[in-house]
Design an enzyme around this catalytic site. Structure first.
Site, PDB file in Angstrom:
ATOM      1  CG  HIS A 186      19.415 -27.037  -9.062  1.00 47.29           C
ATOM      2  ND1 HIS A 186      19.588 -27.274 -10.411  1.00 47.29           N
ATOM      3  CD2 HIS A 186      18.107 -27.277  -8.813  1.00 47.29           C
ATOM      4  CE1 HIS A 186      18.430 -27.661 -10.937  1.00 47.29           C
ATOM      5  NE2 HIS A 186      17.513 -27.664  -9.974  1.00 47.29           N
TER       6      HIS A 186
ATOM      7  CG  HIS B  15      13.406 -25.189  -8.125  1.00 46.67           C
ATOM      8  ND1 HIS B  15      13.079 -24.689  -9.365  1.00 46.67           N
ATOM      9  CD2 HIS B  15      14.252 -26.235  -8.354  1.00 46.67           C
ATOM     10  CE1 HIS B  15      13.689 -25.394 -10.297  1.00 46.67           C
ATOM     11  NE2 HIS B  15      14.404 -26.339  -9.709  1.00 46.67           N
TER      12      HIS B  15
ATOM     13  CG  ASP C 186       8.351 -23.086  -7.140  1.00 53.02           C
ATOM     14  OD1 ASP C 186       9.554 -23.379  -7.129  1.00 53.02           O
ATOM     15  OD2 ASP C 186       7.601 -23.381  -8.095  1.00 53.02           O
TER      16      ASP C 186
ATOM     17  N   GLY D  32      11.302 -27.520 -16.334  1.00 51.11           N
ATOM     18  CA  GLY D  32      10.093 -28.187 -16.781  1.00 51.11           C
ATOM     19  C   GLY D  32      10.427 -29.540 -17.377  1.00 51.11           C
TER      20      GLY D  32
ATOM     21  CG  HIS E 268      16.095 -27.742 -14.667  1.00 44.80           C
ATOM     22  ND1 HIS E 268      16.220 -26.397 -14.370  1.00 44.80           N
ATOM     23  CD2 HIS E 268      15.738 -28.349 -13.500  1.00 44.80           C
ATOM     24  CE1 HIS E 268      15.928 -26.206 -13.090  1.00 44.80           C
ATOM     25  NE2 HIS E 268      15.642 -27.377 -12.538  1.00 44.80           N
TER      26      HIS E 268
ATOM     27  CD  GLU F 129      15.507 -34.253 -12.263  1.00 44.72           C
ATOM     28  OE1 GLU F 129      15.216 -34.464 -11.078  1.00 44.72           O
ATOM     29  OE2 GLU F 129      15.059 -33.278 -12.903  1.00 44.72           O
TER      30      GLU F 129
ATOM     31  CG  ASP G 180      15.616 -30.056  -7.346  1.00 48.84           C
ATOM     32  OD1 ASP G 180      15.431 -28.972  -7.918  1.00 48.84           O
ATOM     33  OD2 ASP G 180      15.219 -31.137  -7.819  1.00 48.84           O
TER      34      ASP G 180
END
Length: 386
Positions: A25, A27, A29, A187, A214, A217, A306
């Site tokens: 996991h 990202h 960006d 998102g 996702h 969380e 993350d």
């Protein structure tokens, strides 16, 4: 105790860095180098950065992510995505991602990104995927030349608030033999349940493709239940709130609710991200993070980053925090790493080869090194000559 039965102890920071690690996991960006953000902004004419000094910019990203303000946290991604709108930028970011992970001891990673967020410069969805794949392959080759072996698979992410999930799922399926290993949806959880995108998940299941969601969380148990029972997710992105279905009694005994029992019994992987969870309030501290109890109860827990830039973290830093908080040993690190590899979205034989040929030998060497140092430090000194 013989040397064969002495348990390996707590690893040093250097051993943690050199240990083979698996990341599920992360990202794209959320992992740029601050200097790269500055360079790409200058090249593309992006003028909205809060600072153009790389060191100060890196600090700004960390402080904004730690601020407790959702608005400031989301602003950090507007800047990284803002400079990732050309083919050259995407290739560079993906290449550097592979190199940075490899230098940190990561041997296998699944890195996710949302192609629909990189179209402002005129690229098509297909061109975005091909640019990122090119960057990952370049990064793998450069890392190998530097003595670091890594394999990276891409996860294509659809955004919960948008309406392109089926299109992105079809894109993930089209590139499943060309660097893309699965699908993700991300998102805000609240107000955007995964059930809004059932057509995408049904399509992926018909195509026998892999996907993670996702969930668990920010929104809690209902999000986890929907991701699993309505959508059929293979893994839970985060999933940390499964702790809400686990009761620890005053005498120390533990009672699992029906959903927690299902997740553990079915060996559903949890993509836990400790530092990120602290930033979002899912855990108050590393010592109180649910990963400690989930590891003790033998859930399929994995350790992840993350967003490395926003959380100022790496896989090594995540493990350093856990070693400090829970006294984890190399055995614990290997357990988390094997969990990650078992849960990867590549074929079984390839996962098994990574475990048997890379991960287990890597940890065996580190354990032998630890035992040697312990023996050397406890052996009586040789008597002086004469």
């Amino acid at each position: 105790m013989t040397s064969q039965t002495v348990p390996p102890g707590i690893p040093s920071s250097d051993q943690i860095r050199r240990a083979p690690k698996v990341l599920l996991h992360d990202h794209l960006d959320g992992g740029l180098r601050p200097a790269t953000v500055v360079d790409l902004a200058r090249e593309s004419g992006y003028t909205q950065l809060p600072d153009t000094d790389p060191e100060k910019l890196g600090l700004w990203f960390r402080e904004a992510a730690d601020s407790g303000s959702l608005e400031r946290y989301l602003e950090t991604f507007s800047h990284t995505v803002g400079v990732m709108q050309t083919r050259q930028a995407l290739v560079r970011v993906a290449r550097e991602c592979a190199q940075d992970l490899a230098a940190d001891g990561v041997v296998y990673a699944e890195v996710r990104y949302a192609p629909e967020q990189h179209l402002e410069g005129g690229l098509s969805l297909q061109e975005v995927v091909e640019a990122v794949n090119e960057g990952f392959r370049e990064g793998e080759r450069l890392a190998l030349a530097e003595g670091h072996r890594i394999r990276i698979g891409a996860l294509l992410t659809a955004m919960r608030h948008a309406a392109r999930s089926l299109e992105i799922a079809e894109l993930a399926n089209a590139y499943r033999d060309a660097g893309v290993v699965g699908f993700d949806i991300a998102g805000a959880e609240a107000g955007y349940p995964p059930t809004r995108h059932l057509d995408a998940f049904e399509y992926l299941k018909r195509e026998n493709n892999h996907f993670t969601i996702h969930a668990g969380e920010a929104f809690g148990l209902p999000s986890i239940w929907q991701a699993l029972q309505w959508c059929g997710a293979d893994r839970l992105g985060h999933g940390v709130r499964i702790i809400d279905d686990i009761r620890v009694r005053e005498d120390g005994t533990v009672e699992l609710g029906r959903l927690a029992s299902y997740v553990r019994d079915k060996r559903i992987p949890l993509e836990l991200c400790p530092s990120s969870n602290l930033q979002t309030g899912a855990a108050p501290s590393y010592a109180e993070h649910p990963i400690g109890l989930l590891r003790r109860l033998h859930f399929r827990a994995t350790v992840n980053t993350d967003n490395r830039l926003m959380s100022h973290t790496s896989m090594s830093r995540e493990f350093e925090h856990l070693v400090e908080a829970f006294g984890y040993t190399l055995d614990d690190m290997q357990w988390f790493t094997v969990n990650g590899m078992k849960s990867a979205f590549i074929p079984f034989d390839e996962r098994l080869a990574m475990i048997n040929d890379v991960i287990k030998p890597g940890y065996a060497a580190l354990k032998s090194e630890w035992l040697f140092r312990q023996t050397a430090s406890t052996s009586p000194s040789a008597p002086p000559e004469g």
